[in-house]
Design a protein around this motif. Structure first.
Motif, PDB file in Angstrom:
ATOM      1  N   ARG A 181       0.827  -1.205   0.000  1.00  0.00           N
ATOM      2  CA  ARG A 181       0.000   0.000   0.000  1.00  0.00           C
ATOM      3  C   ARG A 181       0.865   1.260   0.000  1.00  0.00           C
ATOM      4  NH1 ARG A 181      -3.811  -3.327   2.874  1.00  0.00           N
ATOM      5  NH2 ARG A 181      -2.679  -3.125   4.838  1.00  0.00           N
ATOM      6  N   HIS A 185       0.837   4.061  -2.874  1.00  0.00           N
ATOM      7  CA  HIS A 185       0.643   5.461  -2.498  1.00  0.00           C
ATOM      8  C   HIS A 185       1.782   6.319  -3.044  1.00  0.00           C
ATOM      9  CE1 HIS A 185      -0.546   8.410   0.998  1.00  0.00           C
ATOM     10  NE2 HIS A 185      -0.547   8.985  -0.189  1.00  0.00           N
ATOM     11  N   THR A 189       1.332   9.374  -5.757  1.00  0.00           N
ATOM     12  CA  THR A 189       1.733  10.747  -5.447  1.00  0.00           C
ATOM     13  C   THR A 189       2.775  11.259  -6.438  1.00  0.00           C
ATOM     14  OG1 THR A 189       1.271  10.408  -3.096  1.00  0.00           O
ATOM     15  CG2 THR A 189       2.691  12.253  -3.666  1.00  0.00           C
ATOM     16  N   ARG A 226       4.025   7.728   5.005  1.00  0.00           N
ATOM     17  CA  ARG A 226       2.654   7.789   4.502  1.00  0.00           C
ATOM     18  C   ARG A 226       2.035   9.149   4.823  1.00  0.00           C
ATOM     19  NH1 ARG A 226      -0.179   3.065   3.262  1.00  0.00           N
ATOM     20  NH2 ARG A 226      -1.718   4.550   2.461  1.00  0.00           N
ATOM     21  N   THR A 230       0.573  11.892   2.195  1.00  0.00           N
ATOM     22  CA  THR A 230      -0.792  12.410   2.336  1.00  0.00           C
ATOM     23  C   THR A 230      -0.798  13.948   2.345  1.00  0.00           C
ATOM     24  OG1 THR A 230      -1.509  10.462   3.559  1.00  0.00           O
ATOM     25  CG2 THR A 230      -2.833  12.439   3.823  1.00  0.00           C
ATOM     26  N   ASP A 233      -0.365  15.038  -1.140  1.00  0.00           N
ATOM     27  CA  ASP A 233      -1.613  14.813  -1.882  1.00  0.00           C
ATOM     28  C   ASP A 233      -2.591  15.945  -1.635  1.00  0.00           C
ATOM     29  OD1 ASP A 233      -0.639  12.427  -2.868  1.00  0.00           O
ATOM     30  OD2 ASP A 233      -1.603  11.193  -1.327  1.00  0.00           O
TER      31      ASP A 233
END
Length: 239
Positions: A181, A185, A189, A226, A230, A233
């Motif tokens: 994952r 991700h 990105t 992560r 985020t 993002d």
């Protein structure tokens, strides 16, 4: 701890090999056998060659893919010959046994063995944290599947016995499914920022996988990464 060490056979095509592997495992105290994408089912020949280890055959787990077999594992080691085209972190059998025993104190780990005729493909190898090569005689390096399993299981057992005598601090690592994952991700990105060109991805993700695999990111560190992705993002509006 030894029950947390999972032996995963990918694409096995000979029932006798499954039985021989069960025997090799049981002699070293391992019992957790997974068949991923098996081409055959265990049969009477398997039971005969298991020689008293038929309980491992009875309780084995069959899954449709390597991903399913390793999803909940925090450490995955693939058996492989050294490759010039896929430069991945390599271990010898002793090092692999030590890492398996150490991480098994925390939860499931896996040692993955490929197909009898051509082993694991590159995509499968890239899903593993390390590769282990058995330094056999270069003039005759033909180990059968059960022999290879026996060697790695032996090293894991010796490492486990040493750990029992000298307990060490446990480090938490992310599970294989969490790692996948993270890589998904990361790719999403980097594609959104334009760093990776969707139609011409090249070898960027392969090299990034190798980098993070070599670094052996711990679970809290991966959570931070992560979080960074985020935040990027949100900044660029990537959903």
């Amino acid at each position: 701890m030894l029950s947390n060490i999972r032996v995963v056979l990918v694409g096995t095509s000979h029932p006798g090999n499954i039985g021989s592997v069960a025997r090799a495992m049981k002699t070293m105290g391992l019992s957790n056998l997974y068949l991923a994408e098996p081409r055959v089912e265990p049969d009477g020949h398997s039971i005969a060659l298991a020689a008293g280890a038929s309980d491992i055959l009875k309780n084995l787990t069959k899954v449709d893919s390597l991903d399913e077999a390793i999803a909940d594992c925090s450490l995955v080691i693939a058996t492989s010959a050294r490759s010039r085209t896929l430069d991945w972190p390599m271990l010898d059998p002793r090092q692999s046994g030590e890492k398996l025993a150490e991480q098994a104190a925390q939860g499931p780990v896996a040692i993955v063995f490929g197909r009898e005729n051509h082993g694991l493909n590159n995509e499968e190898l890239q899903k593993c944290n390390y590769h282990v090569a058995i330094p056999a005689n270069p003039e005759y390096s033909s180990l059968n599947l059960a022999q290879a399993v026996q060697i790695i299981c032996y090293e894991a057992r010796i490492a486990h016995l040493n750990m029992v005598a000298k307990p060490e601090e446990i480090t938490e690592y992310p599970l294989a499914a969490d790692q996948e994952r993270f890589f998904e991700h990361l790719e999403s990105t980097l594609s959104a920022t334009g760093f990776i060109i969707k139609n011409h991805p090249g070898q960027v993700m392969v090299k990034l996988r190798r980098l993070f695999t070599r670094a052996r990111i711990e679970a809290p560190e991966m959570n931070i990464l992560r979080g960074i992705l985020t935040s990027i993002d949100k900044k660029i509006g990537n959903k």
